[in-house]
Design an enzyme around this catalytic site. Sequence first.
Site, PDB file in Angstrom:
ATOM      1  CG  ASN A 164      21.202 -23.964  46.090  1.00  0.00           C
ATOM      2  OD1 ASN A 164      22.025 -24.825  45.814  1.00  0.00           O
ATOM      3  ND2 ASN A 164      19.912 -24.197  46.025  1.00  0.00           N
TER       4      ASN A 164
ATOM      5  CD  GLU B 222      17.194 -24.480  49.636  1.00  0.00           C
ATOM      6  OE1 GLU B 222      16.660 -25.361  50.343  1.00  0.00           O
ATOM      7  OE2 GLU B 222      16.862 -24.246  48.454  1.00  0.00           O
TER       8      GLU B 222
ATOM      9  CB  CYS C  23      21.534 -17.535  44.704  1.00  0.00           C
ATOM     10  SG  CYS C  23      19.781 -17.168  44.744  1.00  0.00           S
TER      11      CYS C  23
ATOM     12  CD  GLU D 122      23.095 -18.034  40.316  1.00  0.00           C
ATOM     13  OE1 GLU D 122      22.873 -18.360  41.508  1.00  0.00           O
ATOM     14  OE2 GLU D 122      22.282 -18.227  39.409  1.00  0.00           O
TER      15      GLU D 122
ATOM     16  CB  CYS E 284      17.175 -15.188  40.971  1.00  0.00           C
ATOM     17  SG  CYS E 284      18.287 -14.511  42.237  1.00  0.00           S
TER      18      CYS E 284
ATOM     19  CB  CYS F 183      22.084 -13.868  41.158  1.00  0.00           C
ATOM     20  SG  CYS F 183      21.969 -14.816  42.695  1.00  0.00           S
TER      21      CYS F 183
HETATM   22  N1  THU Z   1      18.743 -20.413  43.464  1.00  0.00           N
HETATM   23  C1  THU Z   1      20.055 -20.203  43.115  1.00  0.00           C
HETATM   24  O1  THU Z   1      20.978 -20.720  43.760  1.00  0.00           O
HETATM   25  N2  THU Z   1      20.303 -19.406  42.047  1.00  0.00           N
HETATM   26  C2  THU Z   1      19.366 -18.775  41.302  1.00  0.00           C
HETATM   27  O2  THU Z   1      19.679 -17.990  40.424  1.00  0.00           O
HETATM   28  C3  THU Z   1      17.941 -19.051  41.533  1.00  0.00           C
HETATM   29  C4  THU Z   1      17.619 -19.843  42.746  1.00  0.00           C
HETATM   30  C5  THU Z   1      18.453 -21.256  44.617  1.00  0.00           C
HETATM   31  C6  THU Z   1      17.817 -20.531  45.778  1.00  0.00           C
HETATM   32  C7  THU Z   1      17.109 -21.667  46.487  1.00  0.00           C
HETATM   33  O3  THU Z   1      18.033 -22.316  47.344  1.00  0.00           O
HETATM   34  C8  THU Z   1      16.735 -22.625  45.363  1.00  0.00           C
HETATM   35  O4  THU Z   1      17.533 -22.259  44.253  1.00  0.00           O
HETATM   36  C9  THU Z   1      15.276 -22.560  44.981  1.00  0.00           C
HETATM   37  O5  THU Z   1      14.886 -21.276  44.717  1.00  0.00           O
END
Ligand code: THU
Length: 133
Positions: free
Chosen positions: A47, A49, A58, A60, A90, A93
Amino acid sequence: MKVTSDKKKELYLTAKEALGRAYAPYSGFSVGAALLSVSGNIYTGTNVESGAFAAGICAERAALATAVTAGDREFAAIAVASSEGEAWPCGICRQALYEFSPEMEVITGSRDEDLFSEKLSDLLPHGFRLERK
Ligand code: THU
């Protein structure tokens, strides 16, 4: 394509290694993903941000973008690891992965000795499909 339990472990450990490179200063929730193409390549993602929260991505989808950029579009499995252990992709994704390989395996868990695995189409029943032009 059958994904052996050894391959699942390898993918999960690769995802776990990738999560060490996550950029998650706002949530503190680091995620790593390892995406296995049918051709046998493994692509990682974390991820990433942003202070403008909606601009983050994310792990994925970061892995998926790398794979498609490299020319792979068919996938056998994806493993996801997080700083908090077990983490399923999520909804966004799931849909993004479904575009390419609805029958791929999704793997997660807290440790490589104790992994869970589900078919993407079971995690996203009736996923959206748009006719390709
Ligand atoms: N996140 C992912 O990288 N993958 C997911 O499937 C769910 C959430 C990340 C997004 C954000 O940077 C952090 O997790 C918290 O939501």
